[in-house]
Design an enzyme around this catalytic site. Structure first.
Site, PDB file in Angstrom:
ATOM      1  N   TYR A   1       2.925   4.587   0.788  1.00 35.76           N
ATOM      2  CA  TYR A   1       3.761   5.200   1.812  1.00 35.76           C
ATOM      3  C   TYR A   1       2.670   6.235   2.760  1.00 35.76           C
ATOM      4  O   TYR A   1       1.751   7.045   1.959  1.00 35.76           O
ATOM      5  CB  TYR A   1       4.760   6.120   1.448  1.00 35.76           C
ATOM      6  CG  TYR A   1       5.951   5.226   0.627  1.00 35.76           C
ATOM      7  CD1 TYR A   1       6.578   4.297   1.129  1.00 35.76           C
ATOM      8  CD2 TYR A   1       6.233   5.796  -0.857  1.00 35.76           C
ATOM      9  CE1 TYR A   1       7.630   3.807   0.607  1.00 35.76           C
ATOM     10  CE2 TYR A   1       7.173   5.089  -1.384  1.00 35.76           C
ATOM     11  CZ  TYR A   1       7.954   4.012  -0.763  1.00 35.76           C
ATOM     12  OH  TYR A   1       8.795   3.259  -1.450  1.00 35.76           O
TER      13      TYR A   1
ATOM     14  N   ASP B   1       0.772  -1.141   0.114  1.00 37.02           N
ATOM     15  CA  ASP B   1      -0.021   0.063   0.070  1.00 37.02           C
ATOM     16  C   ASP B   1       0.969   1.130   0.066  1.00 37.02           C
ATOM     17  O   ASP B   1       2.119   1.207   0.060  1.00 37.02           O
ATOM     18  CB  ASP B   1      -0.902  -0.043   1.217  1.00 37.02           C
ATOM     19  CG  ASP B   1      -0.254  -0.098   2.341  1.00 37.02           C
ATOM     20  OD1 ASP B   1       0.812  -0.446   2.626  1.00 37.02           O
ATOM     21  OD2 ASP B   1      -1.196  -0.041   3.666  1.00 37.02           O
TER      22      ASP B   1
ATOM     23  N   PHE C   1       6.436   2.097  -4.593  1.00 34.17           N
ATOM     24  CA  PHE C   1       7.818   2.205  -4.227  1.00 34.17           C
ATOM     25  C   PHE C   1       8.180   3.391  -4.409  1.00 34.17           C
ATOM     26  O   PHE C   1       9.426   3.872  -4.335  1.00 34.17           O
ATOM     27  CB  PHE C   1       8.848   0.863  -4.920  1.00 34.17           C
ATOM     28  CG  PHE C   1       8.374  -0.151  -4.412  1.00 34.17           C
ATOM     29  CD1 PHE C   1       8.809  -0.860  -3.132  1.00 34.17           C
ATOM     30  CD2 PHE C   1       7.680  -1.149  -5.331  1.00 34.17           C
ATOM     31  CE1 PHE C   1       8.273  -2.133  -2.582  1.00 34.17           C
ATOM     32  CE2 PHE C   1       7.340  -2.385  -4.842  1.00 34.17           C
ATOM     33  CZ  PHE C   1       7.792  -2.834  -3.570  1.00 34.17           C
TER      34      PHE C   1
ATOM     35  N   HIS D   1      10.101  -9.177   0.274  1.00 30.35           N
ATOM     36  CA  HIS D   1       9.801  -8.031  -0.230  1.00 30.35           C
ATOM     37  C   HIS D   1      11.108  -7.152   0.164  1.00 30.35           C
ATOM     38  O   HIS D   1      11.971  -7.530   1.106  1.00 30.35           O
ATOM     39  CB  HIS D   1       8.830  -7.274   0.810  1.00 30.35           C
ATOM     40  CG  HIS D   1       8.097  -5.870   0.955  1.00 30.35           C
ATOM     41  ND1 HIS D   1       8.868  -4.779   1.130  1.00 30.35           N
ATOM     42  CD2 HIS D   1       6.892  -5.598  -0.099  1.00 30.35           C
ATOM     43  CE1 HIS D   1       8.071  -3.843   0.618  1.00 30.35           C
ATOM     44  NE2 HIS D   1       7.142  -4.186   0.030  1.00 30.35           N
TER      45      HIS D   1
END
Length: 215
Positions: free
Chosen positions: A62, A60, A73, A182
């Site tokens: 930031y 999800d 990202f 991740h």
């Protein structure tokens, strides 16, 4: 949003789950601080569908002020590079020997056909995961299915549990799946570092006569 997504998005926007999601978001934006700003929620879909070659699936957005701008990202050029993206850049260095990006803005990838899609497209300030379970996951699954059916020879890069849960939606006879832990500092050493997704992506694109991504 790019016109190439119009048919798909119109179809999803008219479904009951998305109407419920829209009502939820209307209230959330009215009463709380939500990221990214409304006008950037669908920023990933400004990527030309016809040019999409790679799909990177995040979790999800930031949840700190100024960071989320609708691309998984990525952060605006004026923002500090987040830890997950620092690790992504470190893996590019290790995998390819160099990388050219000096900010956290991944627009250069988007322009080359990298779809930077989060599993959930909005979040309440300072509350990671706060908009899970309200319909975004259904939307993301529909997007993955649409890409799977409409395109051939895509590279799906699945980092982390949420992204890897989408693996059954992808036809591995038509597309390449690259999966690992991740890139978050909490999990990067559990299989993200050393996974070489960038060179593997470019090798696959090359094999299928497609232009490589300049990472």
């Amino acid at each position: 949003m790019h016109d190439s997504w119009k048919v798909f998005l119109k179809s999803e926007f008219n479904k009951p789950y998305f109407r419920e999601l829209s009502e939820f978001l209307k209230q959330e934006y009215k009463t709380k601080t939500i990221f990214p700003p409304k006008e950037l929620v669908f920023n990933a879909f400004t990527t030309d569908l016809e040019k999409v070659k790679v799909v990177i699936l995040g979790q999800d957005p930031y949840h700190t002020p100024g960071a989320a701008h609708g691309l998984a990202f990525s952060v605006p050029s004026t923002e500090k590079i987040p830890p997950s993206l620092i690790n992504i850049y470190q893996e590019i260095e290790s995998d390819l020997g160099t990388h050219k990006l000096r900010t956290g803005n991944l627009n250069a990838w988007k322009k080359q056909g990298v779809l930077l899609l989060n599993n959930v497209l909005t979040v309440e300030a300072h509350k990671a995961g706060s908009h899970r379970g309200h319909g975004w996951e259904i939307f993301t699954e529909a997007t993955i299915k649409y890409l799977n059916d409409k395109k051939s020879n895509l590279v799906f890069i699945l980092w982390g549990r949420d992204a890897r849960s989408k693996k059954p939606l992808i036809d591995q006879q038509k597309h390449l799946i690259l999966e690992s832990a991740h890139p978050s500092p909490l999990s990067a050493y559990n299989g993200f570092f050393g996974s070489k997704p960038f060179s593997k992506t470019n090798a696959y694109l090359r094999e299928h006569g497609l232009e490589e991504i300049d990472w």
